[in-house]
Design an enzyme around this catalytic site. Structure first.
Site, PDB file in Angstrom:
ATOM      1  N   GLY A  55      53.580  40.769  50.879  1.00 34.93           N
ATOM      2  CA  GLY A  55      54.719  39.866  50.784  1.00 34.93           C
ATOM      3  C   GLY A  55      55.729  40.287  49.731  1.00 34.93           C
ATOM      4  N   LEU A 101      51.736  37.356  49.154  1.00 39.57           N
ATOM      5  CA  LEU A 101      51.288  35.980  49.345  1.00 39.57           C
ATOM      6  C   LEU A 101      50.083  35.693  48.467  1.00 39.57           C
ATOM      7  CD1 LEU A 101      51.584  35.395  53.178  1.00 39.57           C
ATOM      8  CD2 LEU A 101      53.336  35.532  51.411  1.00 39.57           C
ATOM      9  N   ASN A 146      50.608  46.302  53.404  1.00 42.00           N
ATOM     10  CA  ASN A 146      49.215  46.756  53.490  1.00 42.00           C
ATOM     11  C   ASN A 146      48.297  45.747  54.177  1.00 42.00           C
ATOM     12  OD1 ASN A 146      49.668  45.013  51.256  1.00 42.00           O
ATOM     13  ND2 ASN A 146      47.673  45.563  50.435  1.00 42.00           N
ATOM     14  N   GLU A 147      48.849  44.773  54.842  1.00 43.05           N
ATOM     15  CA  GLU A 147      48.039  43.695  55.399  1.00 43.05           C
ATOM     16  C   GLU A 147      46.874  44.205  56.237  1.00 43.05           C
ATOM     17  OE1 GLU A 147      51.201  43.684  55.126  1.00 43.05           O
ATOM     18  OE2 GLU A 147      51.909  41.738  54.425  1.00 43.05           O
TER      19      GLU A 147
HETATM   20  C1  LIG Z   1      48.173  29.619  55.228  1.00 42.34           C
HETATM   21  C2  LIG Z   1      49.108  30.126  56.207  1.00 42.34           C
HETATM   22  C3  LIG Z   1      48.534  30.057  57.488  1.00 42.34           C
HETATM   23  C4  LIG Z   1      47.897  31.022  57.953  1.00 42.34           C
HETATM   24  C5  LIG Z   1      47.823  32.323  57.269  1.00 42.34           C
HETATM   25  C6  LIG Z   1      46.507  32.881  57.516  1.00 42.34           C
HETATM   26  C7  LIG Z   1      46.285  34.132  57.483  1.00 42.34           C
HETATM   27  C8  LIG Z   1      47.329  35.091  57.096  1.00 42.34           C
HETATM   28  C9  LIG Z   1      47.867  35.741  58.245  1.00 42.34           C
HETATM   29  C10 LIG Z   1      48.864  36.464  58.107  1.00 42.34           C
HETATM   30  C11 LIG Z   1      49.488  36.648  56.804  1.00 42.34           C
HETATM   31  C12 LIG Z   1      49.942  38.012  56.723  1.00 42.34           C
HETATM   32  C13 LIG Z   1      50.790  38.223  55.555  1.00 42.34           C
HETATM   33  C14 LIG Z   1      50.261  38.571  54.399  1.00 42.34           C
HETATM   34  C15 LIG Z   1      51.150  38.986  53.341  1.00 42.34           C
HETATM   35  C16 LIG Z   1      50.516  39.063  52.002  1.00 42.34           C
HETATM   36  O1  LIG Z   1      51.263  39.138  51.092  1.00 42.34           O
HETATM   37  S1  LIG Z   1      48.841  39.044  51.805  1.00 42.34           S
HETATM   38  C17 LIG Z   1      48.607  39.383  50.111  1.00 42.34           C
HETATM   39  C18 LIG Z   1      48.303  40.812  49.948  1.00 42.34           C
HETATM   40  N1  LIG Z   1      48.367  41.175  48.577  1.00 42.34           N
HETATM   41  C19 LIG Z   1      47.708  42.202  48.106  1.00 42.34           C
HETATM   42  O2  LIG Z   1      47.023  42.896  48.782  1.00 42.34           O
HETATM   43  C20 LIG Z   1      47.879  42.465  46.657  1.00 42.34           C
HETATM   44  C21 LIG Z   1      46.598  42.507  45.989  1.00 42.34           C
HETATM   45  N2  LIG Z   1      46.768  42.706  44.592  1.00 42.34           N
HETATM   46  C22 LIG Z   1      46.880  43.916  44.041  1.00 42.34           C
HETATM   47  O3  LIG Z   1      46.926  44.925  44.674  1.00 42.34           O
HETATM   48  C23 LIG Z   1      46.922  43.963  42.539  1.00 42.34           C
HETATM   49  O4  LIG Z   1      46.521  42.732  42.056  1.00 42.34           O
HETATM   50  C24 LIG Z   1      48.285  44.304  41.949  1.00 42.34           C
HETATM   51  C25 LIG Z   1      48.639  45.761  42.251  1.00 42.34           C
HETATM   52  C26 LIG Z   1      49.398  43.405  42.475  1.00 42.34           C
HETATM   53  C27 LIG Z   1      48.253  44.128  40.423  1.00 42.34           C
HETATM   54  O5  LIG Z   1      47.191  44.878  39.936  1.00 42.34           O
HETATM   55  P1  LIG Z   1      46.663  44.616  38.472  1.00 42.34           P
HETATM   56  O6  LIG Z   1      47.808  44.552  37.544  1.00 42.34           O
HETATM   57  O7  LIG Z   1      45.600  45.618  38.215  1.00 42.34           O
HETATM   58  O8  LIG Z   1      46.073  43.153  38.525  1.00 42.34           O
HETATM   59  P2  LIG Z   1      44.677  42.655  39.137  1.00 42.34           P
HETATM   60  O9  LIG Z   1      44.383  43.317  40.411  1.00 42.34           O
HETATM   61  O10 LIG Z   1      43.638  42.737  38.073  1.00 42.34           O
HETATM   62  O11 LIG Z   1      45.047  41.157  39.425  1.00 42.34           O
HETATM   63  C28 LIG Z   1      45.243  40.236  38.390  1.00 42.34           C
HETATM   64  C29 LIG Z   1      44.831  38.877  38.877  1.00 42.34           C
HETATM   65  O12 LIG Z   1      45.697  38.497  39.931  1.00 42.34           O
HETATM   66  C30 LIG Z   1      44.924  38.159  41.071  1.00 42.34           C
HETATM   67  N3  LIG Z   1      45.688  38.495  42.287  1.00 42.34           N
HETATM   68  C31 LIG Z   1      46.140  39.678  42.639  1.00 42.34           C
HETATM   69  N4  LIG Z   1      46.791  39.616  43.793  1.00 42.34           N
HETATM   70  C32 LIG Z   1      46.751  38.329  44.193  1.00 42.34           C
HETATM   71  C33 LIG Z   1      47.256  37.632  45.323  1.00 42.34           C
HETATM   72  N5  LIG Z   1      47.956  38.245  46.296  1.00 42.34           N
HETATM   73  N6  LIG Z   1      47.003  36.324  45.403  1.00 42.34           N
HETATM   74  C34 LIG Z   1      46.316  35.689  44.458  1.00 42.34           C
HETATM   75  N7  LIG Z   1      45.807  36.299  43.365  1.00 42.34           N
HETATM   76  C35 LIG Z   1      46.034  37.611  43.236  1.00 42.34           C
HETATM   77  C36 LIG Z   1      43.706  39.008  40.915  1.00 42.34           C
HETATM   78  O13 LIG Z   1      42.687  38.535  41.704  1.00 42.34           O
HETATM   79  C37 LIG Z   1      43.447  38.891  39.471  1.00 42.34           C
HETATM   80  O14 LIG Z   1      42.888  37.631  39.235  1.00 42.34           O
HETATM   81  P3  LIG Z   1      41.597  37.464  38.297  1.00 42.34           P
HETATM   82  O15 LIG Z   1      42.065  37.931  36.978  1.00 42.34           O
HETATM   83  O16 LIG Z   1      40.538  38.319  38.883  1.00 42.34           O
HETATM   84  O17 LIG Z   1      41.306  36.013  38.364  1.00 42.34           O
END
Ligand SMILES: CC/C=C\C/C=C\C/C=C\CC/C=C/CC(=O)SCCNC(=O)CCNC(=O)[C@H](O)C(C)(C)COP(=O)(O)OP(=O)(O)OC[C@H]1O[C@@H](n2cnc3c(N)ncnc32)[C@H](O)[C@@H]1OP(=O)(O)O
Length: 476
Positions: free
Chosen positions: A154, A109, A178-179
């Site tokens: 997600g 997400l 990993n949430e």
């Molecule tokens: C609104 C709805 C109503 C209520 C909801 C409220 C709360 C929620 C409650 C329940 C929801 C539960 C469900 C959740 C499911 C999810 O999916 S939560 C998302 C979790 N995701 C992660 O933990 C992934 C995090 N990212 C990473 O681990 C790494 O980025 C990844 C391995 C994917 C890639 O690594 P790498 O190639 O090294 O890239 P970077 O880490 O440098 O990232 C590049 C840029 O992308 C940005 N980014 C990464 N992940 C996300 C993301 N999920 N959303 C938005 N942006 C993301 C990152 O910040 C970097 O940006 P930058 O260059 O710094 O600007």
């Protein structure tokens, strides 16, 4: 942004959200980082590209939303529209999902969708997340995730929504829900999908600890089905798809009968955009019971309109059958595949359910309690008070109780059938006046999310409250 993600583990997600909603990491008003991200999300270039090979009936859906294919509202909307188109296209029988980005399948997400947004927007976003899952997990197409990069949260959900997962054998890539590590909650339908994939224990560990698995570890627990060299992920998916499509009656029997357990409950009766989780999941439960009525399982009941949906018809009847078979001394087939008018559906259906609960009491499964035939056996007897109902009585009441407790704001003793002082810990974990939602046994600071949400199965029913299941209500 990267800092934000890292900090989320440190502060807990809600802390991060509140930080983000007001200040940037430097404590100033959040302007530029948010703005740049906003721009990225608002990009008009397609986030999804679909190629359908009409000679094979296989579509490849490529996610192409840099930097990490995060599931924003725009992304999800586009994803769902494409999925729906393919679903409607009878020439398309198989779907492969992959990423055009190097290193990332999907980061899950879009975190920026989850803070500082209006309740309406949150609702819209959350609905889109569910739609994605419902459409994918409930697809009539055979689906394969060609996971050519990391796939957390997600992204993992999307992968396990597919029938089969092929992952690049690259030690740098990881996958998992990993949430918990972010201090947020993987909703119960994430959990259900994971349980259906890796089994209970692995899912428990995985969710409680918020584990991300390396490709080999993911293979070991069954989170993915196959590892291949990175440059062979897509070709292997295509080869594998041809095997899936060679199964006679594919998209009917094997696909439906053997896989979609949880979803089959939730999907029946869905007709459109009103797919709010509580509403549907709750109704589905009811509906599926209704569907289990012998002699009344017509396709129209299930919400299915395609003629191939006969498997679901059988699925439900089979479920009934297995419940009925749990009645000692009464297991005759005539009870189950029954056609005679004496088998009034509700009569059997409800008794069977109750019965099977009662039977779960070790050493107390006597017919008088369970296979009872007297007219007193109405649903109301579930709060029965007779002294003969000892252990089974309690066990049964506890289940009801825990269901009742799962209703936010409605957890009062009168609902549970309990009358007072017998509310001891042994029933539910509740000790008295703290009967409020966080109270399904919790008394304080030990109420850590993962611990409760993932182990206390009953608690997950909380989300199934009709009209009350908005995530924002719980988490924002
Ligand atoms: C609104 C709805 C109503 C209520 C909801 C409220 C709360 C929620 C409650 C329940 C929801 C539960 C469900 C959740 C499911 C999810 O999916 S939560 C998302 C979790 N995701 C992660 O933990 C992934 C995090 N990212 C990473 O681990 C790494 O980025 C990844 C391995 C994917 C890639 O690594 P790498 O190639 O090294 O890239 P970077 O880490 O440098 O990232 C590049 C840029 O992308 C940005 N980014 C990464 N992940 C996300 C993301 N999920 N959303 C938005 N942006 C993301 C990152 O910040 C970097 O940006 P930058 O260059 O710094 O600007």
């Amino acid at each position: 942004m990267a800092n934000v993600l890292r900090n989320s583990a440190k502060f807990g997600f809600s802390g991060v959200l509140s930080q983000l909603s007001i200040h940037s990491r430097h404590g100033r008003e959040c302007v530029s980082p948010c703005f740049s991200l906003q721009q990225r999300n608002n990009s008009t270039s397609p986030k999804i590209k679909v190629d359908l090979d009409s000679s094979t009936g296989v579509a490849v859906l490529r996610m192409q939303s840099p930097p990490v294919n995060s599931l924003s509202l725009d992304f999800l909307t586009e994803f769902c529209i494409n999925l729906e188109k393919l679903e409607m296209d009878r020439s398309c029988r198989g779907l492969i999902i992959t990423s055009t980005l190097s290193k990332v399948f999907s980061a899950g997400l879009d975190i920026m969708e989850m803070y500082g947004k209006s309740p309406e927007r949150c609702g819209e976003f959350w609905k889109a997340v569910q739609e994605m899952w419902l459409k994918l997990y409930g697809s009539n197409m055979a689906t394969i995730a060609a996971i050519n990069g990391s796939s957390p949260a997600g992204g993992c959900l999307m992968s396990i929504g597919c029938d089969y997962r092929i992952m690049a054998d690259n030690p740098r890539y990881s996958i998992g829900l990993n949430e918990t590590q972010l201090g947020i909650v993987a909703p119960f339908w994430f959990k259900d999908t994971l349980v259906n994939t890796v089994g209970n224990r692995a899912a428990e560990l995985s969710l409680e600890l918020g584990l991300l698995y390396s490709a080999p570890d993911a293979l070991k627990i069954g989170l993915v089905d196959q590892l291949v060299p990175e440059d062979q992920v897509l070709s292997t998916a295509q080869d594998t798809m041809s095997k899936w499509l060679a199964v006679p009656g594919q998209n009917t029997l094997s696909h439906w009968l053997y896989r979609v357990r949880t979803l089959s409950l939730s999907h029946t009766g869905c007709t459109g955009s009103e797919h709010s989780p509580s509403h549907w999941l709750y109704r589905v439960r009811t509906l599926s019971l209704t569907l289990a009525v012998p002699g009344q399982n017509t396709l129209s009941h299930t919400g299915c309109t395609r003629s191939e949906h006969s498997p679901s018809h059988w699925l439900y009847r089979v479920r009934t059958l297995s419940l009925t078979l749990a009645v000692p001394g009464q297991n005759t087939l005539s009870h189950t595949g029954c056609t005679g008018s004496e088998y009034s559906p509700s009569h059997w259906l409800y008794r069977v359910r109750i019965l099977s609960l009662t039977l779960a009491v070790p050493g107390q499964n006597t017919l008088p309690h369970t296979g009872c035939t007297g007219s007193e056996h109405s649903l109301s007897h579930t709060g029965c008070t007779g002294s003969e109902h000892s252990l089974s009585h309690w066990l049964y009441r506890v289940r009801i109780l825990s269901l009742t407790l799962a209703v936010p704001g409605q957890n009062t003793l009168p609902h549970t059938g309990c009358t007072g002082s017998e509310h001891s810990l042994s029933h539910t974990g509740c000790t008295g006046s703290e009967h409020t939602l966080p109270h399904t046994g919790c008394t304080g600071s030990e109420y850590s999310l993962s611990h409760w949400l993932y182990r206390v199965r009953t608690l997950s029913l909380t989300l199934a409250v009709p009209g009350q299941n908005t995530l924002s209500q719980y988490t924002l």
